[in-house]
Design a protein around this motif. Structure first.
Motif, PDB file in Angstrom:
ATOM      1  N   LYS A  57      30.528 135.743  20.359  1.00 22.83           N
ATOM      2  CA  LYS A  57      29.519 135.551  19.357  1.00 22.83           C
ATOM      3  C   LYS A  57      27.988 135.415  20.108  1.00 22.83           C
ATOM      4  O   LYS A  57      27.089 135.840  19.863  1.00 22.83           O
ATOM      5  CB  LYS A  57      29.652 134.745  18.451  1.00 22.83           C
ATOM      6  N   VAL A  58      28.104 134.266  20.991  1.00 22.18           N
ATOM      7  CA  VAL A  58      26.892 134.063  21.799  1.00 22.18           C
ATOM      8  C   VAL A  58      26.514 135.159  22.453  1.00 22.18           C
ATOM      9  O   VAL A  58      25.109 135.356  22.550  1.00 22.18           O
ATOM     10  CB  VAL A  58      27.256 132.988  22.658  1.00 22.18           C
ATOM     11  N   TYR A  59      27.321 136.095  23.368  1.00 19.19           N
ATOM     12  CA  TYR A  59      26.998 137.174  24.336  1.00 19.19           C
ATOM     13  C   TYR A  59      26.285 138.122  23.425  1.00 19.19           C
ATOM     14  O   TYR A  59      25.508 138.795  23.670  1.00 19.19           O
ATOM     15  CB  TYR A  59      27.807 137.538  25.209  1.00 19.19           C
ATOM     16  N   HIS A  60      26.918 138.351  21.934  1.00 17.40           N
ATOM     17  CA  HIS A  60      26.480 139.338  21.265  1.00 17.40           C
ATOM     18  C   HIS A  60      25.087 139.124  20.692  1.00 17.40           C
ATOM     19  O   HIS A  60      24.158 140.184  20.417  1.00 17.40           O
ATOM     20  CB  HIS A  60      27.530 139.582  20.117  1.00 17.40           C
ATOM     21  N   ASP A  61      24.774 137.867  20.442  1.00 17.79           N
ATOM     22  CA  ASP A  61      23.383 137.388  20.083  1.00 17.79           C
ATOM     23  C   ASP A  61      22.532 137.114  20.954  1.00 17.79           C
ATOM     24  O   ASP A  61      21.411 136.266  20.693  1.00 17.79           O
ATOM     25  CB  ASP A  61      23.544 136.487  18.695  1.00 17.79           C
ATOM     26  N   LEU A  62      22.574 137.522  22.243  1.00 18.77           N
ATOM     27  CA  LEU A  62      21.984 136.809  23.346  1.00 18.77           C
ATOM     28  C   LEU A  62      20.651 136.887  23.308  1.00 18.77           C
ATOM     29  O   LEU A  62      19.711 135.722  23.559  1.00 18.77           O
ATOM     30  CB  LEU A  62      22.409 137.449  24.487  1.00 18.77           C
ATOM     31  N   ARG A  63      19.910 138.124  22.622  1.00 19.37           N
ATOM     32  CA  ARG A  63      18.496 138.366  22.683  1.00 19.37           C
ATOM     33  C   ARG A  63      17.892 137.312  21.331  1.00 19.37           C
ATOM     34  O   ARG A  63      16.550 137.169  21.415  1.00 19.37           O
ATOM     35  CB  ARG A  63      18.289 139.782  22.276  1.00 19.37           C
ATOM     36  N   ILE A  64      18.831 136.771  20.571  1.00 22.25           N
ATOM     37  CA  ILE A  64      17.850 135.846  19.718  1.00 22.25           C
ATOM     38  C   ILE A  64      17.445 134.800  20.347  1.00 22.25           C
ATOM     39  O   ILE A  64      16.782 133.891  19.639  1.00 22.25           O
ATOM     40  CB  ILE A  64      19.040 135.573  18.383  1.00 22.25           C
ATOM     41  N   PHE A  65      18.020 134.287  21.645  1.00 18.57           N
ATOM     42  CA  PHE A  65      17.651 133.036  21.850  1.00 18.57           C
ATOM     43  C   PHE A  65      16.547 133.259  23.007  1.00 18.57           C
ATOM     44  O   PHE A  65      16.353 133.917  23.738  1.00 18.57           O
ATOM     45  CB  PHE A  65      18.735 132.508  22.836  1.00 18.57           C
ATOM     46  N   ASN A  66      15.257 132.121  22.752  1.00 17.68           N
ATOM     47  CA  ASN A  66      14.405 132.002  23.655  1.00 17.68           C
ATOM     48  C   ASN A  66      14.722 130.924  24.723  1.00 17.68           C
ATOM     49  O   ASN A  66      14.877 129.744  24.478  1.00 17.68           O
ATOM     50  CB  ASN A  66      12.968 131.651  22.857  1.00 17.68           C
ATOM     51  N   PRO A  67      14.585 131.570  25.931  1.00 16.69           N
ATOM     52  CA  PRO A  67      15.195 130.576  27.134  1.00 16.69           C
ATOM     53  C   PRO A  67      14.291 129.461  27.525  1.00 16.69           C
ATOM     54  O   PRO A  67      14.775 128.318  27.921  1.00 16.69           O
ATOM     55  CB  PRO A  67      15.107 131.374  28.523  1.00 16.69           C
ATOM     56  N   ASN A  68      13.000 129.481  26.741  1.00 24.44           N
ATOM     57  CA  ASN A  68      12.079 128.504  26.997  1.00 24.44           C
ATOM     58  C   ASN A  68      12.166 127.297  25.774  1.00 24.44           C
ATOM     59  O   ASN A  68      11.339 126.238  25.841  1.00 24.44           O
ATOM     60  CB  ASN A  68      10.573 129.138  27.113  1.00 24.44           C
ATOM     61  N   LYS A  69      13.153 127.532  24.928  1.00 29.10           N
ATOM     62  CA  LYS A  69      12.985 126.514  23.826  1.00 29.10           C
ATOM     63  C   LYS A  69      14.505 125.690  23.700  1.00 29.10           C
ATOM     64  O   LYS A  69      15.620 126.224  23.931  1.00 29.10           O
ATOM     65  CB  LYS A  69      12.917 127.287  22.385  1.00 29.10           C
ATOM     66  N   ILE A  70      14.033 124.452  23.646  1.00 29.99           N
ATOM     67  CA  ILE A  70      15.344 123.482  23.875  1.00 29.99           C
ATOM     68  C   ILE A  70      16.155 123.524  22.377  1.00 29.99           C
ATOM     69  O   ILE A  70      17.522 123.636  22.608  1.00 29.99           O
ATOM     70  CB  ILE A  70      14.809 121.950  23.902  1.00 29.99           C
ATOM     71  N   LYS A  71      15.660 123.983  21.280  1.00 31.10           N
ATOM     72  CA  LYS A  71      16.355 124.223  20.127  1.00 31.10           C
ATOM     73  C   LYS A  71      17.082 125.471  20.297  1.00 31.10           C
ATOM     74  O   LYS A  71      18.337 125.323  19.682  1.00 31.10           O
ATOM     75  CB  LYS A  71      15.299 124.368  18.933  1.00 31.10           C
ATOM     76  N   ASP A  72      16.932 126.238  21.132  1.00 33.13           N
ATOM     77  CA  ASP A  72      17.593 127.575  21.228  1.00 33.13           C
ATOM     78  C   ASP A  72      18.840 127.236  22.058  1.00 33.13           C
ATOM     79  O   ASP A  72      19.968 127.757  21.660  1.00 33.13           O
ATOM     80  CB  ASP A  72      16.827 128.643  21.643  1.00 33.13           C
TER      81      ASP A  72
END
Length: 322
Positions: free
Chosen positions: A86-101
């Motif tokens: 699930k995480v790798y499928h949705d990888l693009r929804i995460f912003n690497p610069n945001k702690i909340k993500d």
């Protein structure tokens, strides 16, 4: 405060080699592998990352789970794989610069595996191997502040993203912000950081090379701890990244299919008109007759509309259904 590390000659040489390989990959249109290869690489990534943490599932079993088939395996291992998928499928929804993500990704990755998934630890922890304390992480009260500093560095520092991704990975493991799942999260987040600038990293199986060099991975983490800086780990991770890019060039530098070329060219040209000559400028390793066959196939498949004949022919993409 900037994390401590030194830009060594080895690091500069590795960065130069990596940049060269990425250039080759882009020139050969290997940055977005075909669907089958993307799936294969993602399975390899998930299997390797989880195996490092003790998961027993094979690539074949993970493939079966992706295909919604039942397998016989420990329930915890199956759950870890489902969460990772699930995480790798949705990888693009995460912003690497945001702690909340980061917290959101951890909550998905560790769902039903730990009590406080997605929450930074507030207790003190140490990493024990055998009877020896391998690493004593900073106290729980320090975690939030250290993570805020790390994200400020990631967002604001002017060093190359290749270097910053390695520094982040090491510092993340050093801080050990979660009760569990830090290893897989550190590797995941480095991938996410890199793919924002280099799309090839989304499907690059870096994890499998870390798994193949697992002891060295842990040794350089320990070496960096003792040195009080991430330099040894940066050198190790950059060498792993370079190896993974070399593997891409060796294994994927094959003739693209007609469909692959057409889809790649659509990404480049958009809705502008173009000629066969324009098409050949992008794919310099194919002949003019092959280019003509590609374009005829796309016209027959209602992907392109053609106007004019022979050398005066022009093409334009119509709405493309993938």
């Amino acid at each position: 405060m900037k994390p401590p590390y030194i830009i060594t000659g080895k690091i500069l040489k590795l960065v130069a080699s990596i940049s060269e390989k990425i250039g080759e990959i882009n020139a050969n249109h290997l940055y977005k592998p075909n669907t089958e290869l993307r799936k294969k690489n993602r399975i390899k990534t998930i299997q390797s990352s989880l195996e490092i943490e003790g998961n027993t599932l094979t690539e074949e079993q993970i493939t079966a789970l992706l295909d919604n088939k039942r397998i016989i395996a420990p329930a915890k291992d199956i759950l870890e794989v489902h969460n990772a998928i699930k995480v790798y499928h949705d990888l693009r929804i995460f912003n690497p610069n945001k702690i909340k993500d980061l917290e959101l990704a951890h909550s998905i990755l560790m769902k039903d595996l730990v009590a406080n998934a997605g929450k930074f630890r507030t207790t003190n922890v140490g990493i024990v191997k055998g009877s020896k304390v391998e690493h004593l992480a900073p106290g729980g009260a320090m975690v939030k502040g250290l993570m805020n500093d790390l994200f400020k560095y990631l967002k604001n520092d002017q060093d190359l993203i290749l270097i910053k991704s390695c520094v982040f990975h090491y510092e993340f493991e050093f801080i050990h912000p979660f009760v569990d799942g830090n290893g897989r999260m550190g590797r995941l987040w480095q991938t996410l950081i890199l793919m924002q600038q280099y799309p090839v990293f989304e499907y690059l199986p870096v994890e499998s090379l870390i798994k193949a060099n697992q002891q060295e991975y842990y040794n350089t983490l320990s070496e960096s701890d003792k040195a009080g800086q991430s330099t040894p780990f940066i050198e190790f991770m950059l060498s792993i990244i370079l190896q993974s890019l070399e593997q891409v060039l060796q294994s994927q530098n094959i003739n693209l299919s007609t469909k692959d070329r057409i889809f790649l060219f659509k990404e480049k040209i958009g809705n502008r008109k173009f000629s066969r000559r324009d098409y050949l400028q992008t794919f310099k390793n194919i002949s003019a007759p092959t280019a003509s066959r590609d374009l005829k196939w796309a016209v027959d498949e209602n992907i392109l509309v053609k106007s004019g004949e022979q050398r005066l022919a022009e093409y334009r993409f119509i709405e493309l259904k993938l």
